[in-house]
Design an enzyme around this catalytic site. Structure first.
Site, PDB file in Angstrom:
ATOM      1  N   HIS A  69       0.842  -1.191   0.000  1.00 52.75           N
ATOM      2  CA  HIS A  69       0.000   0.000   0.000  1.00 52.75           C
ATOM      3  C   HIS A  69       0.878   1.242   0.000  1.00 52.75           C
ATOM      4  CE1 HIS A  69       0.785  -0.014   4.351  1.00 52.75           C
ATOM      5  NE2 HIS A  69       0.279   1.207   4.423  1.00 52.75           N
ATOM      6  N   ASP A  82      -0.248  -0.518  10.583  1.00 47.69           N
ATOM      7  CA  ASP A  82       0.543  -1.298   9.629  1.00 47.69           C
ATOM      8  C   ASP A  82       1.288  -2.411  10.350  1.00 47.69           C
ATOM      9  OD1 ASP A  82      -0.216   0.339   7.512  1.00 47.69           O
ATOM     10  OD2 ASP A  82       1.565   1.618   7.671  1.00 47.69           O
ATOM     11  N   CYS A 126      -8.246  -5.359  23.359  1.00 53.42           N
ATOM     12  CA  CYS A 126      -8.394  -6.133  24.600  1.00 53.42           C
ATOM     13  C   CYS A 126      -8.602  -7.624  24.318  1.00 53.42           C
ATOM     14  CB  CYS A 126      -9.501  -5.563  25.478  1.00 53.42           C
ATOM     15  SG  CYS A 126     -11.177  -5.693  24.816  1.00 53.42           S
ATOM     16  N   HIS A 194     -15.190  -5.096  27.793  1.00 49.35           N
ATOM     17  CA  HIS A 194     -13.734  -5.037  27.950  1.00 49.35           C
ATOM     18  C   HIS A 194     -13.296  -6.274  28.729  1.00 49.35           C
ATOM     19  CE1 HIS A 194      -9.738  -3.411  28.323  1.00 49.35           C
ATOM     20  NE2 HIS A 194      -9.790  -3.460  29.633  1.00 49.35           N
ATOM     21  N   HIS A 221      -4.375  -6.190  30.500  1.00 47.82           N
ATOM     22  CA  HIS A 221      -5.494  -5.728  29.677  1.00 47.82           C
ATOM     23  C   HIS A 221      -5.012  -4.674  28.687  1.00 47.82           C
ATOM     24  CE1 HIS A 221      -6.909  -1.775  31.757  1.00 47.82           C
ATOM     25  NE2 HIS A 221      -5.612  -1.921  31.916  1.00 47.82           N
TER      26      HIS A 221
END
Length: 251
Positions: A69, A82, A126, A194, A221
């Site tokens: 790209h 990316d 998460c 979450h 987390h």
């Protein structure tokens, strides 16, 4: 990369400018071929997306061996997305700055640290930090659940964890032990949106000293917009907890 392929990539970047151009590098027998694709992103000057049907069409021509790209009016330096998607696809990513013309190749490392990774929804978020922990610690593999951006704030979509945990091999328990998934409600919704991995008193993660945080228990987390991190699980995090899930193959 052969000169004729670079020329084809540059020609597409020029034609698509100021949008990001995108395509796939294919191996067709002993030769390589560039397969240009349409950028279907909603903001094509900021990012790119290749439609699944085009990816399938490319695979019918040859083996996909790279993603290409352009970065309009920017350097070839990879963005956090990316880097995340390079790891997710396990393919080299070739980035062309345009109109500057510099090209850079980013190779997947195969093992991104669990801590301090930038947030990239759908790739480093998460759910992914939990899935990566299970893969590395217990050798478990999970489906790459599709999630649309912002689902965690929409009441009708914020039950992805509730809807999928049983199919993924989890069941609910009352008190967490090491390796359990803690599902919480954060932000402006009361729905479980979450998750993190409960690690108990010893986080057991490279580069992290439990003494730095004081007494545990600890939770791994990855909040929206922040690097993945290790926190002490208690107080407001305990109050936000809606489910504790244990996998049927828990160690």
């Amino acid at each position: 990369m052969r000169k004729h392929i670079i020329a084809a990539i540059q020609a597409q970047a020029a034609a698509e400018y100021p949008k990001e151009s995108c395509g796939l590098l294919l191996a067709v027998g002993r030769a390589q071929k560039y397969f240009p694709c349409r950028n279907t992103a909603t903001e094509p000057s900021e990012e790119f997306r290749i439609a699944p049907e085009e990816y399938t069409a490319a695979e019918e021509v040859g083996e996909v061996i790279g993603v290409v790209h352009s970065h309009p009016d920017a350097t070839s330096r990879p963005s956090p997305r990316d880097l995340a998607m390079c790891e997710a696809t396990a393919l080299p990513w070739h980035i062309l700055s345009w109109p500057e013309g510099d090209m850079r190749t980013v190779m997947p490392s195969g093992s991104v640290p669990l801590l301090k990774r930038p947030f990239v929804h759908g790739a480093w978020d998460c759910w992914q930090v939990c899935a990566d922990w299970y893969q590395r610690e217990w050798g478990l593999e999970f489906e790459a659940f599709q999630r649309t951006d912002g689902w965690w704030e929409l009441a009708e979509n914020a039950s992805l964890y509730e809807a999928n945990y049983e199919a993924a091999g989890f069941y609910r328990v009352d008190k967490p032990q090491r390796g359990d998934m803690v599902v919480m409600a954060v932000g402006r919704t009361a729905h479980p949106n979450h998750a993190g991995i409960f690690l108990g008193a010893d986080p057991g993660l490279p580069g992290e000293d439990a003494a730095t945080f004081g007494p545990g228990p600890f939770l791994l987390h990855h909040l929206y917009g922040r690097p993945s991190e290790l926190i002490v699980f208690g107080g407001p995090w305990l109050e936000r907890t809606r489910m504790v899930l244990r996998h049927r193959d828990a160690r």
